[in-house]
Design a protein around this motif. Structure first.
Motif, PDB file in Angstrom:
ATOM      1  N   LEU A 132       0.831  -1.204   0.000  1.00 47.94           N
ATOM      2  CA  LEU A 132       0.000   0.000   0.000  1.00 47.94           C
ATOM      3  C   LEU A 132       0.869   1.259   0.000  1.00 47.94           C
ATOM      4  N   ASP A 133       0.298   2.334  -0.478  1.00 52.82           N
ATOM      5  CA  ASP A 133       0.994   3.617  -0.548  1.00 52.82           C
ATOM      6  C   ASP A 133       1.444   4.037   0.853  1.00 52.82           C
ATOM      7  N   GLY A 134       2.728   4.386   0.961  1.00 49.63           N
ATOM      8  CA  GLY A 134       3.282   4.758   2.251  1.00 49.63           C
ATOM      9  C   GLY A 134       2.650   5.992   2.860  1.00 49.63           C
ATOM     10  N   THR A 135       2.013   6.838   2.041  1.00 52.08           N
ATOM     11  CA  THR A 135       1.379   8.041   2.573  1.00 52.08           C
ATOM     12  C   THR A 135       0.123   7.720   3.379  1.00 52.08           C
ATOM     13  N   LEU A 136      -0.356   6.470   3.293  1.00 51.88           N
ATOM     14  CA  LEU A 136      -1.553   6.080   4.037  1.00 51.88           C
ATOM     15  C   LEU A 136      -1.229   5.677   5.477  1.00 51.88           C
ATOM     16  N   VAL A 185       7.872  -0.250  17.605  1.00 50.94           N
ATOM     17  CA  VAL A 185       7.215   0.292  16.422  1.00 50.94           C
ATOM     18  C   VAL A 185       5.711   0.352  16.657  1.00 50.94           C
ATOM     19  N   PHE A 186       5.125   1.474  16.296  1.00 57.74           N
ATOM     20  CA  PHE A 186       3.662   1.605  16.319  1.00 57.74           C
ATOM     21  C   PHE A 186       3.256   2.278  15.012  1.00 57.74           C
ATOM     22  N   SER A 187       2.486   1.577  14.195  1.00 60.85           N
ATOM     23  CA  SER A 187       2.099   2.087  12.881  1.00 60.85           C
ATOM     24  C   SER A 187       0.587   2.139  12.775  1.00 60.85           C
ATOM     25  N   VAL A 188       0.089   3.224  12.170  1.00 64.32           N
ATOM     26  CA  VAL A 188      -1.348   3.414  11.966  1.00 64.32           C
ATOM     27  C   VAL A 188      -1.611   3.523  10.467  1.00 64.32           C
ATOM     28  N   LEU A 189      -2.518   2.693   9.969  1.00 66.08           N
ATOM     29  CA  LEU A 189      -2.912   2.726   8.558  1.00 66.08           C
ATOM     30  C   LEU A 189      -4.330   3.264   8.463  1.00 66.08           C
ATOM     31  N   THR A 190      -4.521   4.279   7.641  1.00 69.58           N
ATOM     32  CA  THR A 190      -5.846   4.849   7.412  1.00 69.58           C
ATOM     33  C   THR A 190      -6.158   4.752   5.926  1.00 69.58           C
ATOM     34  N   ILE A 191      -7.233   4.035   5.607  1.00 69.20           N
ATOM     35  CA  ILE A 191      -7.601   3.834   4.206  1.00 69.20           C
ATOM     36  C   ILE A 191      -9.071   4.197   4.012  1.00 69.20           C
ATOM     37  N   PRO A 192      -9.468   4.544   2.786  1.00 67.83           N
ATOM     38  CA  PRO A 192     -10.881   4.821   2.528  1.00 67.83           C
ATOM     39  C   PRO A 192     -11.727   3.581   2.806  1.00 67.83           C
ATOM     40  N   TRP A 193     -12.974   3.821   3.159  1.00 66.08           N
ATOM     41  CA  TRP A 193     -13.893   2.713   3.425  1.00 66.08           C
ATOM     42  C   TRP A 193     -14.016   1.826   2.192  1.00 66.08           C
ATOM     43  N   THR A 194     -14.049   0.521   2.406  1.00 62.67           N
ATOM     44  CA  THR A 194     -14.228  -0.443   1.331  1.00 62.67           C
ATOM     45  C   THR A 194     -15.118  -1.561   1.848  1.00 62.67           C
ATOM     46  N   PRO A 195     -15.929  -2.175   0.989  1.00 61.62           N
ATOM     47  CA  PRO A 195     -16.846  -3.223   1.462  1.00 61.62           C
ATOM     48  C   PRO A 195     -16.142  -4.373   2.160  1.00 61.62           C
ATOM     49  N   SER A 196     -14.925  -4.690   1.744  1.00 61.27           N
ATOM     50  CA  SER A 196     -14.193  -5.791   2.383  1.00 61.27           C
ATOM     51  C   SER A 196     -12.716  -5.452   2.385  1.00 61.27           C
ATOM     52  N   ALA A 197     -12.159  -5.161   3.556  1.00 64.50           N
ATOM     53  CA  ALA A 197     -10.759  -4.763   3.671  1.00 64.50           C
ATOM     54  C   ALA A 197      -9.946  -5.909   4.257  1.00 64.50           C
ATOM     55  N   SER A 198      -8.884  -6.288   3.545  1.00 64.46           N
ATOM     56  CA  SER A 198      -7.985  -7.336   4.034  1.00 64.46           C
ATOM     57  C   SER A 198      -6.559  -6.835   3.905  1.00 64.46           C
TER      58      SER A 198
END
Length: 308
Positions: free
Chosen positions: A185-189, A204-217
């Protein structure tokens, strides 16, 4: 010239220039022991009363620091830096055979240094006979990442995943992966926080924020470049969520379908039992009984590997 202390000898070391420096690299895990090799080429014996041996480190922009040393006439090696007291040792017996290697115990991240081995002979007017630089690379395994999934969708329909991994070294690379096609995934996310803990290791603590999607894996990958190691984890089964038009809901099996599947399985099992019983009855009525002697004769002889 009489050199009775390591400080006097160090003044001379700054004026001497090595003619043939050997450079080596060694890797070691935090908490382990490691040997930094410094061996005189060829077969030769040495008199300890004729040797000056120094192991030292130098910080960029700073002075040289003695790790341990041996001076002619001493019965044992000494230490200049308290960090290496009881952790850095030379073998007097091996030095008589030209092996001036340094043994380091209980490696820490602070030991990631360039170690300099210098050997001089007093009988040759303090001539340098060996100059070796050993670069020590230190590593520690990161803990398996723990990934958490969102329990509900936010108002702006974004999904937030978190990933935690601890006690590793050196500083890691952190990636988030789309498990659907294993693409990165894009590192800016993602937003990463990497910090040193009390042991000098990285958390390490990482947070990923992505647009809503019907099924996220998604999966979180912690890469330790020095160990050539990738640790990848996904949210646990209890934290796997499926998106709907109303938000994110926890994935659950449909109870009616599950009960129907159980009844079907029991029905199939009953048929199998009936067939097995019927087959056994037919066999007993039609198949002749086995001759015990025939069975014994048909048994293969024990092979050599069986006996062993």
């Amino acid at each position: 010239m009489r050199l009775g202390s390591p400080g006097i000898l160090l003044l001379l070391l700054g004026a001497l220039q090595a003619t043939d420096i050997q450079e080596k690299e060694v890797r070691a895990l935090v908490g382990s022991d490691v040997e930094l090799s410094c061996v005189f080429p060829g077969s030769q014996t040495f008199d300890l009363n004729d040797l000056y041996v120094y192991w030292q480190i130098s910080v960029v922009g700073g002075p040289k620091t003695v790790v341990t040393y041996y001076l002619s006439g001493n019965s044992s090696a000494g230490h200049k830096d308290n960090r290496y007291r009881d952790r850095a040792r030379l073998s007097l017996e091996r030095m008589t055979r030209g092996d001036f290697s340094l043994r380091l115990y209980n490696i820490t991240p602070q030991d990631e240094q360039k170690f300099h081995c210098l050997v001089f002979r007093k009988s040759l007017e303090l001539k340098e006979i060996l100059d070796v630089v050993v670069t020590l690379h230190v590593a520690a395994n990161y803990s398996m990442p723990v990934v958490s999934a969102p329990s509900s969708a936010s108002e702006d329909k974004e999904l937030t995943f978190t990933c935690t991994s601890m006690n590793g070294y050196p500083r890691p690379n952190v990636f988030w992966i789309n498990r659907t096609d294993d693409s990165v995934l894009d590192g800016t996310l993602q937003n990463n926080t990497v910090s040193l803990n009390a042991r000098g290791l990285y958390d390490v603590f990482s947070v990923l924020t992505i647009p809503w999607t019907p099924s996220a894996s998604v999966g979180c990958c912690i890469e330790n470049v020095l160990l050539h190691q990738n640790l990848t984890a996904t949210p646990t089964q209890a934290e796997t969520f499926t998106g709907t038009e109303h938000g994110i809901t926890e994935s659950q099996a449909d109870p009616p379908k599950k009960q129907g599947a159980v009844l079907s399985a029991l029905l199939v099992l009953g048929v199998v039992v009936v067939v097995a019983v019927a087959t056994g009855w037919v066999c007993r009525s039609r198949c002749p009984p086995r001759d015990p002697r025939r069975s014994q004769a048909a048994r293969p002889e024990q092979t050599f590997f069986d006996r062993v």
